[in-house]
Design an enzyme around this catalytic site. Sequence first.
Site, PDB file in Angstrom:
ATOM      1  N   ASP A  82      -2.124  -1.620   7.000  1.00 10.63           N
ATOM      2  CA  ASP A  82      -3.396  -2.342   7.152  1.00 10.63           C
ATOM      3  C   ASP A  82      -3.536  -3.503   6.171  1.00 10.63           C
ATOM      4  O   ASP A  82      -4.527  -4.230   6.200  1.00 10.63           O
ATOM      5  CB  ASP A  82      -4.584  -1.376   7.000  1.00 10.63           C
ATOM      6  CG  ASP A  82      -4.631  -0.713   5.630  1.00 10.63           C
ATOM      7  OD1 ASP A  82      -3.756  -1.022   4.787  1.00 10.63           O
ATOM      8  OD2 ASP A  82      -5.535   0.111   5.405  1.00 10.63           O
ATOM      9  N   GLY A  83      -2.556  -3.649   5.282  1.00 10.12           N
ATOM     10  CA  GLY A  83      -2.608  -4.760   4.330  1.00 10.12           C
ATOM     11  C   GLY A  83      -3.603  -4.559   3.206  1.00 10.12           C
ATOM     12  O   GLY A  83      -3.823  -5.457   2.387  1.00 10.12           O
ATOM     13  N   ARG A 131      12.360 -10.631  -6.803  1.00 16.80           N
ATOM     14  CA  ARG A 131      12.846  -9.271  -6.980  1.00 16.80           C
ATOM     15  C   ARG A 131      14.334  -9.201  -6.678  1.00 16.80           C
ATOM     16  O   ARG A 131      14.878 -10.087  -5.999  1.00 16.80           O
ATOM     17  CB  ARG A 131      12.121  -8.342  -5.988  1.00 16.80           C
ATOM     18  CG  ARG A 131      10.604  -8.431  -6.094  1.00 16.80           C
ATOM     19  CD  ARG A 131       9.943  -8.146  -4.737  1.00 16.80           C
ATOM     20  NE  ARG A 131       8.510  -8.461  -4.759  1.00 16.80           N
ATOM     21  CZ  ARG A 131       7.551  -7.596  -5.040  1.00 16.80           C
ATOM     22  NH1 ARG A 131       7.866  -6.341  -5.299  1.00 16.80           N
ATOM     23  NH2 ARG A 131       6.287  -7.950  -5.074  1.00 16.80           N
ATOM     24  N   ASP A 157       5.007  -3.618 -10.049  1.00 13.08           N
ATOM     25  CA  ASP A 157       4.652  -2.662  -8.990  1.00 13.08           C
ATOM     26  C   ASP A 157       4.339  -1.272  -9.523  1.00 13.08           C
ATOM     27  O   ASP A 157       5.151  -0.354  -9.477  1.00 13.08           O
ATOM     28  CB  ASP A 157       5.731  -2.607  -7.905  1.00 13.08           C
ATOM     29  CG  ASP A 157       5.491  -3.694  -6.873  1.00 13.08           C
ATOM     30  OD1 ASP A 157       4.565  -4.503  -7.077  1.00 13.08           O
ATOM     31  OD2 ASP A 157       6.212  -3.745  -5.865  1.00 13.08           O
ATOM     32  N   GLY A 171       3.552  -7.039   2.349  1.00 16.61           N
ATOM     33  CA  GLY A 171       2.809  -6.512   3.484  1.00 16.61           C
ATOM     34  C   GLY A 171       1.318  -6.403   3.208  1.00 16.61           C
ATOM     35  O   GLY A 171       0.515  -6.216   4.126  1.00 16.61           O
ATOM     36  N   ARG A 172       0.978  -6.490   1.929  1.00 15.96           N
ATOM     37  CA  ARG A 172      -0.448  -6.407   1.588  1.00 15.96           C
ATOM     38  C   ARG A 172      -0.766  -7.275   0.367  1.00 15.96           C
ATOM     39  O   ARG A 172      -1.647  -6.955  -0.422  1.00 15.96           O
ATOM     40  CB  ARG A 172      -0.855  -4.978   1.338  1.00 15.96           C
ATOM     41  CG  ARG A 172      -0.062  -4.261   0.259  1.00 15.96           C
ATOM     42  CD  ARG A 172      -0.799  -3.026  -0.148  1.00 15.96           C
ATOM     43  NE  ARG A 172      -0.012  -2.199  -1.044  1.00 15.96           N
ATOM     44  CZ  ARG A 172      -0.484  -1.129  -1.624  1.00 15.96           C
ATOM     45  NH1 ARG A 172      -1.714  -0.758  -1.431  1.00 15.96           N
ATOM     46  NH2 ARG A 172       0.276  -0.418  -2.427  1.00 15.96           N
ATOM     47  N   GLY A 223       8.955  -7.361   2.484  1.00 12.52           N
ATOM     48  CA  GLY A 223       8.100  -8.546   2.355  1.00 12.52           C
ATOM     49  C   GLY A 223       6.713  -8.118   1.916  1.00 12.52           C
ATOM     50  O   GLY A 223       6.364  -6.938   1.957  1.00 12.52           O
ATOM     51  N   ASP A 233      13.273  -3.408  -4.514  1.00 15.83           N
ATOM     52  CA  ASP A 233      12.174  -4.362  -4.275  1.00 15.83           C
ATOM     53  C   ASP A 233      11.131  -4.291  -5.384  1.00 15.83           C
ATOM     54  O   ASP A 233      10.240  -5.136  -5.442  1.00 15.83           O
ATOM     55  CB  ASP A 233      11.515  -4.102  -2.914  1.00 15.83           C
ATOM     56  CG  ASP A 233      11.165  -2.636  -2.711  1.00 15.83           C
ATOM     57  OD1 ASP A 233      12.083  -1.804  -2.759  1.00 15.83           O
ATOM     58  OD2 ASP A 233       9.985  -2.323  -2.529  1.00 15.83           O
ATOM     59  N   LYS A 264      -3.358  -8.564  -4.384  1.00 19.27           N
ATOM     60  CA  LYS A 264      -2.724  -7.375  -3.795  1.00 19.27           C
ATOM     61  C   LYS A 264      -3.801  -6.558  -3.101  1.00 19.27           C
ATOM     62  O   LYS A 264      -4.809  -6.218  -3.726  1.00 19.27           O
ATOM     63  CB  LYS A 264      -2.056  -6.579  -4.912  1.00 19.27           C
ATOM     64  CG  LYS A 264      -1.336  -5.323  -4.478  1.00 19.27           C
ATOM     65  CD  LYS A 264      -0.502  -4.812  -5.647  1.00 19.27           C
ATOM     66  CE  LYS A 264       0.073  -3.439  -5.380  1.00 19.27           C
ATOM     67  NZ  LYS A 264       0.857  -2.966  -6.540  1.00 19.27           N
TER      68      LYS A 264
HETATM   69  P1  AMP Z   1       5.225  -0.511  -2.625  1.00 17.47           P
HETATM   70  O1  AMP Z   1       5.470   0.957  -2.421  1.00 17.47           O
HETATM   71  O2  AMP Z   1       3.823  -0.837  -3.025  1.00 17.47           O
HETATM   72  O3  AMP Z   1       6.246  -1.161  -3.503  1.00 17.47           O
HETATM   73  O4  AMP Z   1       5.358  -1.167  -1.173  1.00 17.47           O
HETATM   74  C1  AMP Z   1       6.534  -1.152  -0.423  1.00 17.47           C
HETATM   75  C2  AMP Z   1       6.370  -2.068   0.764  1.00 17.47           C
HETATM   76  O5  AMP Z   1       5.356  -1.579   1.637  1.00 17.47           O
HETATM   77  C3  AMP Z   1       5.965  -3.486   0.404  1.00 17.47           C
HETATM   78  O6  AMP Z   1       6.640  -4.354   1.266  1.00 17.47           O
HETATM   79  C4  AMP Z   1       4.468  -3.497   0.651  1.00 17.47           C
HETATM   80  O7  AMP Z   1       4.005  -4.793   0.929  1.00 17.47           O
HETATM   81  C5  AMP Z   1       4.356  -2.574   1.854  1.00 17.47           C
HETATM   82  N1  AMP Z   1       3.035  -1.919   1.916  1.00 17.47           N
HETATM   83  C6  AMP Z   1       2.517  -0.964   1.113  1.00 17.47           C
HETATM   84  N2  AMP Z   1       1.269  -0.636   1.473  1.00 17.47           N
HETATM   85  C7  AMP Z   1       0.953  -1.395   2.557  1.00 17.47           C
HETATM   86  C8  AMP Z   1      -0.195  -1.541   3.391  1.00 17.47           C
HETATM   87  N3  AMP Z   1      -1.300  -0.816   3.197  1.00 17.47           N
HETATM   88  N4  AMP Z   1      -0.151  -2.437   4.408  1.00 17.47           N
HETATM   89  C9  AMP Z   1       0.961  -3.167   4.608  1.00 17.47           C
HETATM   90  N5  AMP Z   1       2.061  -3.099   3.874  1.00 17.47           N
HETATM   91  C10 AMP Z   1       2.079  -2.220   2.843  1.00 17.47           C
HETATM   92 MG    MG Z   2       6.685  -2.851  -4.240  1.00 22.26          MG
END
Ligand code: AMP
Ligand code: MG
Length: 482
Positions: free
Chosen positions: A123-124, A181, A260, A90-91, A88, A250, A111
């Site tokens: 930390d989002g 996705r 991404d 997350g940030r 989901g 994803d 983002k």
């Molecule tokens: P990504 O590697 O950017 O495709 O992220 C994979 C998953 O990790 C996704 O669900 C993102 O929303 C979550 N994510 C990545 N970085 C963070 C963060 N700093 N805080 C919260 N969720 C994160």
């Molecule tokens: Mg991603």
Amino acid sequence: MTGKGWRFDNSYARLPAAFFAACPPVPVAAPRLVIFNHELAHSLGLDFDACSQEELAALFGGNVLAEGMMPIAQAYAGHQFAHFTMLGDGRAVLLGEHVTADSARVDIQLKGSGQTPFSRRGDGRAALGPMLREYIISEAMHGLGIPTTRSLAVTASGETIWREAPLPGAILTRIAASHIRVGTFEYAAGRMGPEGVRSLADYTLQRHYPELAGADQPYLALLQAVIDRQAALIAKWLLLGFVHGVMNTDNVAVSGETIDYGPCAFMDAYDPSTVFSSIDRQGRYAYARQPDIAQWNLARFAETLLPLLDSDSQKAVEIGRTAIEGFSEIFQTYWLSGMRAKLGLSTEEAEDKNLAEELLVLMQYAGADFTNLFRALSRGNLPVELARDETFSAWHRRWQIRLGRQPQGTDAHEIMRRHNPEIIPRNHRVEEALAAAEAGDIEPVHLLLDALRDPYATRGDRQGYLDPSVEKNMPYQTFCGT
Ligand code: AMP
Ligand code: MG
């Protein structure tokens, strides 16, 4: 009033509630606009010319919402390095869907906008360097003609985020055809079952493939169309030397856009095993593995659709398998047609594939720069350092003979110049620009973006941007999740 021309219609929020969570961006301490894509704004029918920098920073930093925005975090799952996980946004938050004057619907997403119900332990937030990196690479991809999400703005948050070291925080405003996705389908299948998948499939058909909605078997048509777009996309990546780096399910958009940007980069010297990502130790997502991985990801997509393909589960598996097996040939067709264009071939001969593959083998053996070699060929020459090499000159003669069999008047070099860019975002120039931006000087980012404009044109003003780093053999490493 922040900006004029927004026309929001938030269709995703009309899906069943399990697909998202209402979630406003978390305000930041001191938003400051770092870069803004006026050209993209205008092409979307948005006019921010009368807005102050402060107003834009407040909007794209997530501190204020424009009328009609309805922020949500989207739920999805995904196979990450082959392991299934519930994820989901997350940030990130989807602020809403803007509908342009010519009825194109685009997601406006922040983002790095703070924690959401899907943040798990994160930390989002996001750091300035990686968000600017996504801005640069995605805009370069767009210039090169590769379907991609776009970047509208990067806004510094005025907050420090903690990774291995303290880093300046920032928020990227991303524009996408959608953020549906393969992992969204996996989420629907796992969490909601066939009816959840059906509602997402119907929504996807309507949004991205409306011409298929009335087909005899719309869900099979959807599967085939997604396979086709992925095959076309991955062929473009390979033809331009792009390595995505983290092709988890994803990170696969069913719209067919590249999405991404984490540890991605363009290859310099041709080497099929090129990997940049620091976490990809096995080379799962290496340059030449991308078609196979795409097919693997599409198989995960097909699995979610099985209950919709046939009520007899055996038959459904057969239908799905046949569609997935078709990927290889579709990809090959796109790739070969792209290779013919790179070699200036306007006709088709059985030996063309062999001619192209032989060149790649020679390039790999010689460590030749992928982009610069094809661009040199577009001028009719081998690069000087290879012209004396007997194997290259033998290949060059063979290619000249092949060109000689084309219809009179075919301008091979003209075809080639349209398919072999003069410029790609060279890793060392990207790093240099990001380092300057982190130190407070955004000018090198602007200069780089300007150099990357019109990549197929022959321009005299971008000499310093065309070559790989002189520090040969220095492996380039990229990081994700930052
Ligand atoms: P990504 O590697 O950017 O495709 O992220 C994979 C998953 O990790 C996704 O669900 C993102 O929303 C979550 N994510 C990545 N970085 C963070 C963060 N700093 N805080 C919260 N969720 C994160
Ligand atoms: Mg991603």
